[in-house]
Structure formats: C-alpha cells, structure tokens
Design an enzyme around this catalytic site. Structure first.
Site, PDB file in Angstrom:
ATOM      1  N   SER A  39      63.514  55.857  20.383  1.00  0.00           N
ATOM      2  CA  SER A  39      63.828  54.575  20.612  1.00  0.00           C
ATOM      3  C   SER A  39      63.885  53.692  19.316  1.00  0.00           C
ATOM      4  CB  SER A  39      62.632  53.740  21.394  1.00  0.00           C
ATOM      5  OG  SER A  39      62.624  54.333  22.821  1.00  0.00           O
ATOM      6  N   HIS A  71      65.033  70.055  20.994  1.00  0.00           N
ATOM      7  CA  HIS A  71      64.749  68.508  21.773  1.00  0.00           C
ATOM      8  C   HIS A  71      63.877  68.616  22.762  1.00  0.00           C
ATOM      9  CE1 HIS A  71      65.655  64.741  23.347  1.00  0.00           C
ATOM     10  NE2 HIS A  71      65.981  64.393  22.046  1.00  0.00           N
ATOM     11  N   ASN A 126      72.143  61.134  17.662  1.00  0.00           N
ATOM     12  CA  ASN A 126      72.107  62.446  18.667  1.00  0.00           C
ATOM     13  C   ASN A 126      72.842  61.394  19.961  1.00  0.00           C
ATOM     14  OD1 ASN A 126      71.639  63.970  20.680  1.00  0.00           O
ATOM     15  ND2 ASN A 126      69.366  63.697  20.872  1.00  0.00           N
ATOM     16  N   LYS A 139      73.930  62.959  22.265  1.00  0.00           N
ATOM     17  CA  LYS A 139      73.500  63.485  23.732  1.00  0.00           C
ATOM     18  C   LYS A 139      74.851  63.846  24.657  1.00  0.00           C
ATOM     19  CE  LYS A 139      69.014  61.418  23.556  1.00  0.00           C
ATOM     20  NZ  LYS A 139      67.855  61.115  24.185  1.00  0.00           N
ATOM     21  N   GLY A 190      69.024  58.004  19.299  1.00  0.00           N
ATOM     22  CA  GLY A 190      69.548  58.540  20.412  1.00  0.00           C
ATOM     23  C   GLY A 190      70.561  57.258  20.973  1.00  0.00           C
ATOM     24  N   GLU A 225      59.089  63.383  17.221  1.00  0.00           N
ATOM     25  CA  GLU A 225      59.652  62.704  18.474  1.00  0.00           C
ATOM     26  C   GLU A 225      58.800  62.630  19.601  1.00  0.00           C
ATOM     27  OE1 GLU A 225      63.869  61.733  19.282  1.00  0.00           O
ATOM     28  OE2 GLU A 225      63.653  63.411  20.339  1.00  0.00           O
TER      29      GLU A 225
HETATM   30  P1  PGA Z   1      66.511  57.398  22.042  1.00  0.00           P
HETATM   31  O1  PGA Z   1      66.561  58.851  21.825  1.00  0.00           O
HETATM   32  O2  PGA Z   1      66.845  57.020  20.704  1.00  0.00           O
HETATM   33  O3  PGA Z   1      67.399  56.851  22.795  1.00  0.00           O
HETATM   34  O4  PGA Z   1      65.232  57.179  22.267  1.00  0.00           O
HETATM   35  C1  PGA Z   1      66.266  59.856  20.685  1.00  0.00           C
HETATM   36  C2  PGA Z   1      66.389  61.229  21.181  1.00  0.00           C
HETATM   37  O5  PGA Z   1      66.220  61.398  22.395  1.00  0.00           O
HETATM   38  O6  PGA Z   1      66.838  62.028  20.316  1.00  0.00           O
END
Ligand code: PGA
Length: 263
Positions: free
Chosen positions: A222, A101, A12, A14, A243, A173
C-alpha cells in the site's frame, strides 16, 4: 556488482495493464510525466506484464530507469512449457526480477525452495532478484512475524554466497498490508523498523556487517505518495515496492522524487 544508487523503487504493475492499449496509454503518460523528473540517487525499476517488457525497455530505459519482470523460471532453455528464463529477460532489456511475491505463493503455491532455485538462476545469469518476504494476517495475529521472516530468509537465501548477496534486494512486504488484501492498513514505523533490523541482523550474521549495510532492504504494501515519508523515510529503509499506485505514472515518479529529495 551490487546496487550503487541509494534508493530503489520497484513498480509492480501486476496484471494492471490487461491490453496493449492500456500499456500504450501508461507509457505515454509516463513519458510525459518523466520530463519533469531527473533522479540521481534513486533507481526506478518498472516491472510490466512480461509480454510488454521489450517495448517498455525500448521506450523508457534511461540512466535512472531499469526494467524487470514479476517472475521467472530457474532454467534458461528446455522443455518447460510457458516458462521464462533469465536469458530471455535480459535479452529483452530486463535486469531485475520480483520473486516470491505472496500472490504467487498463495495462488500458485510457489514455495521457498522454488524461490531459492530462481534466485540462484538469476544470480548466475547476472540479474537482480527482488525477494519478497513477509507474514500473513493470521501469522501476525499469532505473533509469528519474526519467525516467518527468519524462516523465509533462511530458506530463500540458502544457496546465495557472500560474493553474490549484494546483488539481491530484500523486500519486506507484509501480506496483510497489500492494497488488494486490506485497503487502508499499513504497518507502523516501529513494525517496519523491527522487520528491517531483524533482516539486517540475519544478513550480518550470514554475510558480515559490511554486506549487511550495503544490501538494499525495501518495504512493500500500500505504498503511495502520501505515506512514502512514513514507510520509507521515517524507517530509514532503502526504497519501496509499489503496486496499485504505480498504475499512475505521476504518483510513481512523486514517490521516487520524495526519496531522492530526502536522502
Ligand atoms: P500494493 O501492492 O502497493 O498495491 O499494496 C504491492 C505489491 O503487492 O507488490
């Protein structure tokens, strides 16, 4: 249709690639790093900012790499300013879409009903929804984790039939575990396994045991190349939504390789 590989890793990205230069640099690094990896039992789905989807699809799609987007709308065409439908996504090379999400639920007030409509639209158009569910920090502290998971599943999957459910990926998540919300905090193995079992039981009750065994349930929050063994292997979960760590192509590929090597 379903998903035939054992593991699924979703990147992801983002809004982490804010310009074309950033996207090009990520692609160059990815293409260089990818030469050392060849995965057979793992599928990597890269979800760049949608404006770069076409270019990513042209440059990196392969037998084990697919593309996706981070959102979509529930119609293919019409007077819907700013929206993107399944047909646009598939004609630009995307096969998967992240839905529900928490960043969209919180910032843009996206709710379960909207997610349900988007899931139905994607399934009708032959794409795979990746449905994010999970509790906030406050809900966890109030001991509501199980209620939240069940309610989100119930509402989001309302329209999904037995014939289509295996095309859906469920991503547990917890909102509090996302790196931008709470650095350095991830759930215990028991917490992830508890959520997985609850999701599986829900799916088994609604769609039968056989489908529940086949539907991919993954974990997000994370995830990196250091904790992947704990959050995915020890919990026997089918993959990860990554992410921040996906901004470094080599780290992303190492996450995939760890899953590949251990299953
Ligand atoms: P992260 O994000 O791996 O940075 O925690 C995951 C997500 O929000 O899809």
């Amino acid at each position: 249709m379903g998903i035939n590989k054992k593991n699924v890793v979703i990147a992801n990205l983002k809004m982490y690639l804010p310009s074309r230069n950033d996207a090009d640099r990520w692609l160059e690094n990815f293409i260089r790093a990818k030469k050392n990896f060849n995965l057979e039992q793992t599928i990597l789905v890269i979800c760049p900012p949608v404006i770069f989807l076409n270019e990513f699809a042209k440059k990196i799609a392969s037998s084990w790499i697919d593309l996706g987007t981070q959102n979509c709308f529930w119609e293919n065409e019409g007077s819907y300013t700013g929206e993107i439908g399944a047909r646009m996504i598939s004609s630009s090379g995307g096969k998967f879409v992240i839905l529900g999400h928490s960043e969209r639920r919180i910032e843009l007030k996206e709710n379960n009903q909207m997610v349900a409509k988007k899931i139905a639209h994607l399934l009708k158009n032959g794409l795979h929804p990746i449905v994010c569910i999970g509790e906030t920090n406050m809900e966890k502290e109030q001991d509501k984790t199980m209620d939240v998971i069940l309610y989100q599943l119930e509402e989001c999957l309302k329209e999904v039939s037995r014939g289509k459910i295996e095309d859906v990926i469920i991503c547990y998540e917890p909102v509090w575990a996302i790196s931008s919300n709470q650095p350095n905090r991830s759930p215990s193995v028991n917490e992830i396994m508890g959520a997985k079992l609850l999701i599986k039981k829900f799916l088994a009750d609604k769609y039968g045991l056989r489908s529940a065994e086949r539907i991919k349930i993954i974990y997000g929050g994370s995830v990196d190349d250091k904790n992947i063994e704990k959050v995915c292997l020890e919990t026997k979960i089918s993959g990860a939504l990554v992410g921040k760590a996906s901004t470094i192509p080599h780290t992303l590929l190492r996450i995939c390789q760890t899953l590949e090597d251990n299953k």
